[in-house]
Motif scaffolding. Structure first.
Motif, short mmCIF file in Angstrom:
data_model
loop_
_atom_site.label_atom_id
_atom_site.label_comp_id
_atom_site.label_asym_id
_atom_site.label_seq_id
_atom_site.Cartn_x
_atom_site.Cartn_y
_atom_site.Cartn_z
N GLN A 1 0.85 -1.18 0.00
CA GLN A 1 0.00 0.00 0.00
C GLN A 1 0.89 1.23 0.00
O GLN A 1 1.97 1.22 0.61
N PHE B 1 0.99 5.35 0.90
CA PHE B 1 0.33 6.38 1.68
C PHE B 1 0.97 7.72 1.34
O PHE B 1 2.18 7.86 1.41
N VAL C 1 -0.87 7.71 10.00
CA VAL C 1 -1.80 6.82 9.30
C VAL C 1 -1.78 5.49 10.03
O VAL C 1 -0.71 4.97 10.37
N GLU C 2 -2.98 4.93 10.27
CA GLU C 2 -3.08 3.62 10.91
C GLU C 2 -3.67 2.64 9.92
O GLU C 2 -4.76 2.87 9.38
N GLU C 3 -2.94 1.57 9.66
CA GLU C 3 -3.40 0.53 8.74
C GLU C 3 -3.28 -0.81 9.46
O GLU C 3 -2.18 -1.36 9.58
#
Length: 181
Positions: free
Chosen positions: A93, A95, A103-105
């Motif tokens: 991914q 970002f 950012v939290e994934e």
């Protein structure tokens, strides 16, 4: 002349006695060279005329002063592209983040503190970002910081996020310089 068992000529007593009177003189000469104070070199003070500039008071003022002097994009307006790879399922991914964003994934939290790249006229070309990576393990309730530092696009092995499941790298830092087309 006698020869030692090593094949060297043996010094006789007359030669040794002849060198003794010079010994105190050599010692005195060596000590005289060591003593005394060194002379200070002549210095010349050259005044440099400078404009009195106001010192910035806040971090925003510092950032604005730096960007106005260099002409580069202010830190708050830069955009970094950070790649995240999950090695278990081979999913990547990208970002796009600004400095200060988080950012939290899933169990991974990425925080971008800064991003930089060299000016187009400078060599070697380098792109880097200061990234913090926090990961939550299965049995933990809190995230653990596994990396905090600069990552570089051109030399990813220089500073590596060492984690068995996730890999993080810098793809780009979008910013502009004066004369940058």
């Amino acid at each position: 002349m006698a020869i030692t068992r090593h094949g060297r000529p043996k010094a006789d007593r007359l030669t040794m006695r002849a060198s003794y009177p010079f010994l105190p003189f050599c010692i005195a000469l060596a000590l005289a060279g060591c003593g005394g104070e060194a002379e200070e070199p002549d210095t010349v003070v050259v005044p440099i005329e400078q404009e009195e500039a106001a010192q910035p008071d806040t971090p925003d003022d510092v950032d604005a002063a730096l960007s106005s002097n260099t002409g580069a994009t202010p830190m708050a307006e830069r955009v970094a592209t950070i790649g995240l790879l999950n090695k278990r399922n081979n999913v990547t991914q990208d970002f796009e983040m600004r400095p200060g964003e988080t950012v939290e994934e899933g169990p991974v939290i990425l925080t971008l503190a800064a991003c930089e790249r060299t000016a187009p006229w400078e060599m070697p070309k380098e792109t880097g970002a200061f990234v913090q990576v926090d990961i939550q393990n299965r049995r933990d309730t809190d995230h653990t910081r596994v990396f905090s530092g600069w990552l570089f696009k051109e030399s990813p092995s220089l500073n590596v996020v060492e984690h068995p499941i996730y890999d993080v790298w810098v793809k780009d830092c979008a910013m502009s310089f004066p004369g940058d087309e």
